[in-house]
Design an enzyme around this catalytic site. Structure first.
Site, PDB file in Angstrom:
ATOM      1  N   THR A 161     -56.290  31.520  40.066  1.00  0.00           N
ATOM      2  CA  THR A 161     -56.381  32.978  40.115  1.00  0.00           C
ATOM      3  C   THR A 161     -57.186  33.504  38.946  1.00  0.00           C
ATOM      4  OG1 THR A 161     -54.424  33.458  38.773  1.00  0.00           O
ATOM      5  CG2 THR A 161     -54.069  33.008  41.126  1.00  0.00           C
TER       6      THR A 161
ATOM      7  N   SER B 174     -56.184  35.927  37.112  1.00  0.00           N
ATOM      8  CA  SER B 174     -55.283  36.383  36.054  1.00  0.00           C
ATOM      9  C   SER B 174     -54.804  35.244  35.172  1.00  0.00           C
ATOM     10  CB  SER B 174     -54.055  37.085  36.663  1.00  0.00           C
ATOM     11  OG  SER B 174     -53.339  36.195  37.493  1.00  0.00           O
ATOM     12  N   CYS B 175     -54.826  34.021  35.703  1.00  0.00           N
ATOM     13  CA  CYS B 175     -54.340  32.883  34.920  1.00  0.00           C
ATOM     14  C   CYS B 175     -54.994  31.615  35.413  1.00  0.00           C
ATOM     15  CB  CYS B 175     -52.824  32.760  35.040  1.00  0.00           C
ATOM     16  SG  CYS B 175     -52.141  31.383  34.074  1.00  0.00           S
ATOM     17  N   GLY B 176     -55.810  31.006  34.586  1.00  0.00           N
ATOM     18  CA  GLY B 176     -56.490  29.780  34.976  1.00  0.00           C
ATOM     19  C   GLY B 176     -55.543  28.600  34.961  1.00  0.00           C
TER      20      GLY B 176
END
Length: 275
Positions: free
Chosen positions: A111, A113-115
């Site tokens: 995503t 928002s957060c790898g």
């Protein structure tokens, strides 16, 4: 208004805006979020959600954070794959990273928002990094750190249009900007910065400061460590694991850098005591 916006990072979408006269129809510019597939040595490695633009830099920076690339010489070639339904970047790598890539070969959804990174612990990051950041003797004046959020914000053209993009900027120790990038994902913005420097043979990024627009997560400290960056500053808060990793990796971690003040969570000796 139409969708013929020159910037690939921005599209126009209709909305209804509430005001004194109730709901009225209007158009708004919003940040683009779209998938990018990254392939390594002919095989699918990862899919990340990102804002289009600087895709080659993004892919290279991502591979640096994964330990697949440690220098420009590890990258034999990289380019966009034509004829695919979606956006695809293919990289050819050699050296130790080629083995790393095969060991971690996967095809996952990441995503914006957060790898999702292959290095999920402090021990893994400090072991995998090819650079000893703790030995970097750079000294940065406090007034330079205090001024970086403003310098970063002034370079955020995409944020001005959409209000929906994070930014990361690489600066010299005296505050001169090297490169600033934006993305819907804060980690993607950092990857674009690191990839830009890597493709120009600048790794490790000793003597530099990485300024980010959001909070300082474990992942962002990890990316700084893997790129050899000794100072990471964020306008918002760090997480506990980010502080722990920064301490272990020898990175000076600054948080809540806004309004001329900031907190130094680790390795404060790099801030010039004479200023």
């Amino acid at each position: 208004m139409t969708e013929a916006v020159a910037n690939p990072a921005v599209v126009v979408r209709p909305l209804h805006r509430h005001g004194a006269d109730g709901l009225t129809a209007a158009d708004d510019q919003v940040a683009v979020e779209a998938p990018l597939e990254i392939r390594v040595n002919g095989r699918g490695y990862a899919v990340t959600m990102r804002t289009p633009g600087d895709d080659l830099d993004l892919a290279v920076g991502f591979l640096v954070s994964e330990g697949v690339i440690g220098a420009a010489s590890d990258l034999v070639g990289i380019g966009a794959v034509e004829g695919e339904e979606g956006d695809v970047v293919a990289a050819s790598v050699v050296g130790p990273g080629a083995v790393v890539a095969m060991d971690r070969q996967r095809h996952v959804y990441t995503t914006s928002s957060c790898g999702v990174c292959g290095l999920a612990s402090i021990e893994a990051v400090t072991t995998a990094s090819r650079f000893d950041v703790a030995l970097d003797g750079v000294v940065v004046a406090p007034e330079v750190i205090a001024a970086l959020p403003t310098s970063l914000r002034e370079a955020q053209a995409g944020f001005d249009s959409t209000g929906g993009l994070h930014a990361a900027g690489l600066f010299t120790a005296d505050g001169r900007p090297v490169v600033v990038r934006e993305d819907v994902g804060r980690h993607n913005a950092v990857d674009k910065v690191v990839g830009h420097a890597t493709r120009r043979g600048a790794l490790p990024l000793g003597g530099h400061v990485l300024q980010v627009s959001g909070r300082a997560s474990f992942e962002l400290v990890q990316k700084a460590a893997m790129a050899g960056i000794p100072v990471l500053a964020a306008v918002s808060a760090p997480s506990s694991l980010a502080v722990d990793l920064a301490e272990s990796a020898g990175i000076t971690l600054v948080g809540f850098s806004r309004g001329g003040g900031f907190n130094v969570y680790t390795h404060p000796a790099r801030l010039d005591p004479r200023s």
